[in-house]
Design a protein around this motif. Structure first.
Motif: not given
Length: 687
Positions: A498-507, A590-604
């Motif tokens: 779950a390091h670098r390009e595999r960070k999403h594995v942690r989530d 672009r991959r970091l944008l998909g893992l950055s909570p501040y940028q992931l916030v949308e109305p909900g």
């Protein structure tokens, strides 16, 4: 619950990162201005009022203080037949350094540090290092919670502070403070070369009664990694260990010849080689050709020390994860993880295993977060003095003498929870089993459950006592400690999964654990909470934005939440490039944008969120929490509150004053009690 949040304006600001245009509507909250401070204080007042509504703040604080009585102790340091330790008197008084003939003996006061602080709180001793001859004591003092500390030198006989101590500021205690020369005439240390914000560091050599000069150690051009100089009495060699998470002995110097310069030693190694100078060899735990670790010896006169073929294997790879070595007299004590639980074996100086230390239970030894920091052992003592705890009992201090069968109890655990420990595992989407521990007290199911996790930086999350988590259990909750990939619990492969390009594995591992707890009936969605700090705070941010329906409450602490903004911070730019990706590569951005909570916030519709940060945090600066809170408050379409408290005089945790830390823990616990409907506060039982 309708909450009137302090208004937060938006701005038309965009960040161009490697050609990727990223909107940043709350950029103004990054600045430390009067407007931001006023907004921050109003958020803190709102959070405190909401958290304690209908509760007795003193009762919650009393529970935190009761559990805090079992906090992890600062182990004493040994030099010249005596033991040095920091004692913090009750009532928030300034710390005192004591020297004694026994590890925890009464001894005598060397120096009281009253008046050394610049703020309203006493200074925090970040590290302690007596000279090998025991005559001079070096220590690092932090006065604002930031972990930035300065060196003080004290005459042990008189308690007088010496003039002429180095003026450089140490960014933290991660490089161990100072490394004394074997003859006690001076020391090496790793410190900032400019402002903390610039995050430029170098090794210096200070001579007592003389000056301080940079030490030209060949660590690689442009490296921002940490460096620790290691030496050993009776050996003429000095070694420079480089990299905080995966240290390698990159350079060596012959101290017997003052005209000899530092020479490259093991270079080009991407793995870990963490050990100590033992005679004419470097004996180390390494994961090179052994993901779970093995012990090897590397001669200082090797023709090619970077070639593993020239190393001598002393302890082969086995079923446990080998973590660190500690010199003890003529022995080396080998710390291991057996499915996260501690194990300690004893080696003689040839590397032969001569025995094992019977530990007090199934738990963890006290150890630094990072392998590099663990190398700062100072003068080896004749005895192995260690702290040990479990998830249900607090820290005790013990001594083991080589050759004896049982360790001696120096201080027993102060707290034992009325709870049991259970083991479980969840299956991740890729079929890997993700282990977790359950700490469960009396009570029916489904119970209020708090998941605590981290899964990053090769840092192991261990089955050890933590006062805030113990207080949650004492208040009627069930703790689930999850061991996600990215952490250091199960060796190098587990970390790199779950390091670098595999960070999403942690989530994905975290979601698998949460869904497993719900499917097995341990809890229900309206009674499930999540907490984590630092990179674990980022984990919380991803969880609340991507899977909000899973949680009743999410509590990020000292969080990293804006990966794109972090690239503008020299320290976080170093961390992000090392652990996340390359911000100069558009695809990586672009991959970091998909893992950055501040940028992931949308109305909900989001669960209740309580963000906690420190105003002087140099690692995850408070603007991460400020920006995320503002954006999430604006996006919330549900009724659950989004609360933010940035504590003054608090940092990333390691140097926060005790009274501030107690206030942080109490508010964190009160939020859980009110949100999850815990039965209330009760005191844990003493041993």
């Amino acid at each position: 619950m309708t909450v009137a949040y302090p208004p937060a304006r938006t701005v038309e600001v965009f960040e161009d990162v490697a050609g990727v245009r990223v909107p940043d509507p709350y950029r103004w909250l990054e600045k430390e201005t009067q407007e931001v401070w006023q907004w921050q204080r109003r958020q803190a007042e709102l959070a405190t009022a909401a958290v304690y509504a209908g509760q007795d703040p003193e009762a919650v604080r009393d529970l935190i203080l009761a559990c805090d009585a079992g906090s992890r102790p600062d182990l004493p340091k040994y030099a010249s037949g005596r033991w040095f330790r920091v004692v913090t008197p009750p009532g928030g008084s300034a710390p005192v350094v004591v020297v004694s003939d026994e590890p925890l003996g009464d001894g005598r006061k060397v120096v009281a540090l009253a008046g050394s602080g610049e703020g309203e709180h006493p200074p925090v001793v970040s590290w302690l290092a007596p000279a090998p001859d025991g005559r001079v004591l070096a220590l690092g003092l932090c006065t604002d919670g930031s972990e930035h500390n300065t060196i003080r030198l004290v005459d042990v006989a008189s308690g007088r502070q010496f003039d002429g101590a180095p003026e450089q500021v140490l960014h933290s205690a991660w490089a161990g403070g100072v490394s004394w020369l074997p003859d006690s005439t001076g020391f090496y240390f790793f410190a900032l070369t400019g402002t903390p914000e610039e995050f430029r560091q170098a090794v210096f050599l200070h001579r007592l009664g003389g000056g301080t000069e940079p030490e030209p150690i060949p660590v690689g051009e442009g490296s921002r990694e940490y460096t620790l100089v290691q030496m050993s009495t009776g050996s003429r060699w000095a070694v420079a260990a480089h990299r905080v998470g995966s240290p390698v002995p990159v350079a060596v110097r012959d101290l017997s010849d003052p005209d000899t310069a530092w020479q490259p030693f093991v270079t080009g190694c991407t793995g870990t080689i963490a050990g100590h100078v033992v005679g004419d060899r470097y004996i180390a735990v390494t994961d090179v050709d052994a993901p779970r670790g093995r012990v090897v010896a590397i001669p200082f006169d090797a023709a090619d020390p970077g070639d593993p073929a020239g190393w001598t294997e002393l302890v082969p790879e086995g079923d446990t994860v080998l973590r660190s070595l500690t010199p003890v007299g003529e022995h080396l004590y080998l710390s291991e993880f057996d499915r996260t639980f501690a194990r300690v074996r004893i080696l003689d100086r040839s590397g032969a295993v001569t025995g094992e230390v019977p530990l007090p239970g199934r738990g963890a030894l006290a150890a630094p977060f990072f392998p590099l920091t663990a190398l700062a052992t100072g003068t080896p003592a004749a005895d192995f003095v260690f702290a040990f705890s479990t998830l249900t009992s607090s820290w005790g201090v013990y001594r083991h003498r080589p050759g004896e069968s049982e360790p001696e109890t120096l201080t027993p655990p102060a707290i034992v929870l009325d709870a049991v420990l259970e083991e479980g595992e969840a299956i991740a989407p890729d079929g890997v089993a993700v282990p977790y521990h359950v700490v469960r007290g009396a009570g029916g199911d489904p119970a209020p459950v708090l998941i605590s996790a981290y899964g990053a930086a090769n840092v192991p999350l261990l089955p050890q006592y933590q006062p805030d988590l113990a207080a949650f259990v004492a208040a009627g909750g069930v703790l689930v400690q999850a061991y996600l990939r990215g952490g250091g619990e199960f060796g190098r492969d587990w970390y790199l999964a779950a390091h670098r390009e595999r960070k999403h594995v942690r989530d994905a591992d975290l979601v698998a654990v949460a869904e497993h707890l719900l499917a097995t009936g341990l809890t229900s969605p309206d009674r499930l909470a999540l907490t984590g700090g630092s990179d674990g705070g980022l984990m919380c941010g991803i969880a609340v934005t991507r899977r909000p329906e899973l949680w009743r409450a999410v509590l990020p602490r000292a969080p990293l939440l804006d990966l794109i903004g972090g690239t503008r911070d020299p320290y976080l730019d170093f961390v992000i490039r090392k652990a996340w990706g390359d911000p100069d590569d558009p695809a990586e951005v672009r991959r970091l944008l998909g893992l950055s909570p501040y940028q992931l916030v949308e109305p909900g519709v989001f669960p209740a969120v309580y963000l906690q940060a420190g105003a002087t945090d140099p690692r995850c600066r408070p603007w991460h929490a400020r920006k995320f809170a503002a954006r999430l408050q604006a996006a919330q379409r549900g009724e659950a509150p989004i609360l933010l408290h940035v504590f003054e005089d608090a940092g990333h945790g390691a140097a926060t004053a005790r009274d501030v830390a107690v206030a942080q823990d109490a508010e964190w616990l009160a939020f859980l009690i009110g949100t999850l409907g815990l039965r209330g506060v009760s005191r844990p039982g003493p041993t």
